[in-house]
Enzyme design. Sequence first.
Site, PDB file in Angstrom:
ATOM      1  N   GLU A 137       0.834  -1.211   0.000  1.00 23.48           N
ATOM      2  CA  GLU A 137       0.000   0.000   0.000  1.00 23.48           C
ATOM      3  C   GLU A 137       0.865   1.256   0.000  1.00 23.48           C
ATOM      4  O   GLU A 137       0.561   2.238  -0.671  1.00 23.48           O
ATOM      5  CB  GLU A 137      -0.944   0.011   1.211  1.00 23.48           C
ATOM      6  CG  GLU A 137      -1.969  -1.113   1.224  1.00 23.48           C
ATOM      7  CD  GLU A 137      -2.769  -1.216  -0.061  1.00 23.48           C
ATOM      8  OE1 GLU A 137      -3.189  -0.164  -0.581  1.00 23.48           O
ATOM      9  OE2 GLU A 137      -2.948  -2.333  -0.568  1.00 23.48           O
ATOM     10  N   ASP A 147       4.219  -3.829  -5.501  1.00 16.35           N
ATOM     11  CA  ASP A 147       4.808  -5.074  -4.995  1.00 16.35           C
ATOM     12  C   ASP A 147       6.318  -4.921  -4.821  1.00 16.35           C
ATOM     13  O   ASP A 147       6.899  -5.332  -3.823  1.00 16.35           O
ATOM     14  CB  ASP A 147       4.549  -6.226  -5.983  1.00 16.35           C
ATOM     15  CG  ASP A 147       3.166  -6.829  -5.806  1.00 16.35           C
ATOM     16  OD1 ASP A 147       2.505  -6.492  -4.797  1.00 16.35           O
ATOM     17  OD2 ASP A 147       2.752  -7.632  -6.664  1.00 16.35           O
TER      18      ASP A 147
END
Length: 411
Positions: free
Chosen positions: A276, A357
């Site tokens: 996030e 990621d």
Amino acid sequence: MNFRSTILTLYFLQIGFTLLMKYLSYQGDSSPELHERILKYFSEADIQNGIDYGRRGFFASILSQVLDFILTGLFVFTPISKRLEDYLAQKTKDRFYLTVVLFFLVFAFAKAILSLPFSYYFGFVLEHQFGFSKMTFIDWVVRTSKTLTLTIGIGILLGVLAVFVLKQFKKTWKLILPIGSLLLSLLFTILFPILITPLFYDYKPIEEGSLKNKIVALCDLAKIKVDKVYVINESKYSGHTNAYFTGFGDNRKIFLYDTLIQNHTEEEVVSVLGHEIGHWSHNHQLKDIALSTIETALLCFLVGFLFMKTKEENNIHLKEIHSPSSIPFLFLLISIISFFSSPTWNSLSRLQEKEADWEALVLTKDKKSFISTEIKMARDNKSRLNPNPLNVFLYHSHPTTLERIRMAEEF
Ligand SMILES: [Zn+2]
């Protein structure tokens, strides 16, 4: 070919393609080579769970889609809309905005009534069958009523605003609407956690302790100032797991689903947060808002042009662009154009997910927890592990679980 036929052809193309994609998504990818690779991380049962959940309610979803297409088609290609507008105008003694609101209401209710049995079947029956939903029937009714009231309420408000702009600014609406939508989406990002989230969830600040300390340390490492970390009670509704950021600047908040905390180790929660933060540090949200403003501007020009040309031909029952009876036609144009532009958006989204990621891996340097999170999340959410490649390419917003694991392995 005239514009009416062109639009009708595109509409049928959209229907055909949507159904084809549903079929491909049902099929998935049955190549033995992929199956072998999945078995490195998952069991046969995991693969089968993903297939069963992915295929749930296949015929119902086709039926729902076809009914929706038919309803829209009826409103656009028959004189129903014009007659409804005339009827409402007569009843409201020609009060324009009242007619607009009533027209929106009738259109929205027709759609809602058609979709309600399906949302009961998918959101309640099947979610129970697969062990996700924890809602009682009353819970479901309350939640669905709230969602419907909110979407119809906000939808009508925005719709009336758009009609106002179309009516009052005949020359400049193509510029005003994109700018207005930009301002509204910024406002909505700030207001959503304050106004909407509390209507559905209880949330409280995360308890003091090692998890909170790890989260604070991660945010410090990423040089991100976070106002508060909240835990939100998704477990009241379902077993699905998630986490997200909201707000801007000093207003930034992190929301963690309690289901995520219950089912994952602290390192894994931190890995999810790292992802996030990745979205955050790459400014994905702002980039998306900027791009969608450009898209809205293009959409306005295209819709304006198509509307004008179709109206000139005079073989669809169109009044003015701001007339209530034009609403279904405008929706149809927007839906066709968005349908063909969505693959571009999805490619961009997958790129951003990859970036996020990568950031998670760079920040946490914990590839083991990243991979175990991917495995657990896919298992907990019964993700399709062998989705159809064309489907992924055109319509998936995230890379597949296996692609994400492979990236971590290569890190
Ligand atoms: Zn993401």
